[in-house]
Design a protein around this motif. Structure first.
Motif, PDB file in Angstrom:
ATOM      1  N   GLN A  73       4.204   5.597  -5.452  1.00  0.00           N
ATOM      2  CA  GLN A  73       4.237   5.593  -6.920  1.00  0.00           C
ATOM      3  C   GLN A  73       3.210   6.583  -7.465  1.00  0.00           C
ATOM      4  O   GLN A  73       3.476   7.315  -8.409  1.00  0.00           O
ATOM      5  N   SER A  74       2.036   6.601  -6.854  1.00  0.00           N
ATOM      6  CA  SER A  74       0.968   7.501  -7.272  1.00  0.00           C
ATOM      7  C   SER A  74       1.378   8.956  -7.059  1.00  0.00           C
ATOM      8  O   SER A  74       1.185   9.803  -7.924  1.00  0.00           O
ATOM      9  N   GLU A  75       1.978   9.260  -5.899  1.00  0.00           N
ATOM     10  CA  GLU A  75       2.430  10.613  -5.609  1.00  0.00           C
ATOM     11  C   GLU A  75       3.528  11.038  -6.574  1.00  0.00           C
ATOM     12  O   GLU A  75       3.534  12.170  -7.052  1.00  0.00           O
ATOM     13  N   ASN A  76       4.445  10.127  -6.884  1.00  0.00           N
ATOM     14  CA  ASN A  76       5.515  10.441  -7.839  1.00  0.00           C
ATOM     15  C   ASN A  76       4.949  10.694  -9.225  1.00  0.00           C
ATOM     16  O   ASN A  76       5.399  11.570  -9.943  1.00  0.00           O
ATOM     17  N   SER A  77       3.933   9.919  -9.593  1.00  0.00           N
ATOM     18  CA  SER A  77       3.271  10.078 -10.881  1.00  0.00           C
ATOM     19  C   SER A  77       2.579  11.443 -10.946  1.00  0.00           C
ATOM     20  O   SER A  77       2.663  12.143 -11.945  1.00  0.00           O
ATOM     21  N   ASP A  78       1.925  11.827  -9.842  1.00  0.00           N
ATOM     22  CA  ASP A  78       1.256  13.131  -9.782  1.00  0.00           C
ATOM     23  C   ASP A  78       2.268  14.265  -9.930  1.00  0.00           C
ATOM     24  O   ASP A  78       2.023  15.232 -10.644  1.00  0.00           O
ATOM     25  N   LYS A  79       3.422  14.157  -9.270  1.00  0.00           N
ATOM     26  CA  LYS A  79       4.458  15.187  -9.350  1.00  0.00           C
ATOM     27  C   LYS A  79       5.011  15.285 -10.767  1.00  0.00           C
ATOM     28  O   LYS A  79       5.245  16.372 -11.278  1.00  0.00           O
ATOM     29  N   THR A  80       5.194  14.140 -11.418  1.00  0.00           N
ATOM     30  CA  THR A  80       5.703  14.121 -12.777  1.00  0.00           C
ATOM     31  C   THR A  80       4.734  14.838 -13.712  1.00  0.00           C
ATOM     32  O   THR A  80       5.129  15.630 -14.548  1.00  0.00           O
ATOM     33  N   GLN A 133       0.836  -1.208   0.000  1.00  0.00           N
ATOM     34  CA  GLN A 133       0.000   0.000   0.000  1.00  0.00           C
ATOM     35  C   GLN A 133       0.869   1.256   0.000  1.00  0.00           C
ATOM     36  O   GLN A 133       0.611   2.196  -0.753  1.00  0.00           O
ATOM     37  N   HIS A 150       3.948   1.509  -1.013  1.00  0.00           N
ATOM     38  CA  HIS A 150       4.660   1.546  -2.287  1.00  0.00           C
ATOM     39  C   HIS A 150       3.743   2.126  -3.375  1.00  0.00           C
ATOM     40  O   HIS A 150       4.157   2.990  -4.150  1.00  0.00           O
ATOM     41  N   GLU A 151       2.507   1.655  -3.407  1.00  0.00           N
ATOM     42  CA  GLU A 151       1.524   2.135  -4.369  1.00  0.00           C
ATOM     43  C   GLU A 151       1.270   3.634  -4.195  1.00  0.00           C
ATOM     44  O   GLU A 151       1.206   4.387  -5.157  1.00  0.00           O
ATOM     45  N   GLN A 152       1.124   4.042  -2.942  1.00  0.00           N
ATOM     46  CA  GLN A 152       0.870   5.447  -2.638  1.00  0.00           C
ATOM     47  C   GLN A 152       2.043   6.322  -3.096  1.00  0.00           C
ATOM     48  O   GLN A 152       1.845   7.377  -3.691  1.00  0.00           O
TER      49      GLN A 152
END
Length: 137
Positions: free
Chosen positions: A125-132, A119, A121-123
């Motif tokens: 990844q999602s936050e990093n994706s949002d920042k990107t 969970q 790790h997923e969170q």
């Protein structure tokens, strides 16, 4: 507290390579067998004794892990860097699920800890994706 490294669900060859590197850095390493996955993390690393309640819980639960996990007990900052260096030297690829034993998670079963790590790790990844996505705009 005892300093040790628990290895869960590693291929035998990868476990051997990693254990060798960790032992050269003077870590106590335990490759946790599948039949031991039903015991709390704290019991597996020697922090606490198995209670009757723990024994009862093992009868109710389904125990499986679908990926590898490395758990560090009693490891502080400097020694943590030594663990990460040993992982690199072992050349076994990435280990996405790593944890440090805490007062809270020492009572958890390995599968509960792995679920929590997934969970988080997923969170991340999602936050990093949002920042990107923000930087691309």
């Amino acid at each position: 507290m005892k300093e040790s490294i628990l290895l869960f669900n590693f291929e035998q060859q990868k476990a051997r390579k990693l254990a060798a590197q960790l032992m050269m850095a003077k870590f106590k390493v335990k490759v946790v067998k599948e039949e031991e996955w039903k015991y709390p993390i704290g019991c597996l690393c020697g922090w606490k004794d198995l209670t009757e309640e723990d024994e009862q819980d093992t009868l109710k639960e389904e125990f499986s892990l679908d990926t590898s996990m490395l758990v560090m007990a009693g490891v502080d900052g400097n020694r943590l860097n030594q663990v990460l260096t040993a992982i690199k030297k072992a050349a076994i690829g990435k280990i996405p699920y790593k944890a440090i034993v805490t007062e809270t998670n020492q009572n958890w079963l390995p599968k509960t800890l792995l679920e929590e790590l997934k969970q988080e790790h997923e969170q991340m990844q999602s936050e990093n994706s949002d920042k990107t996505m923000l930087h691309e705009k």
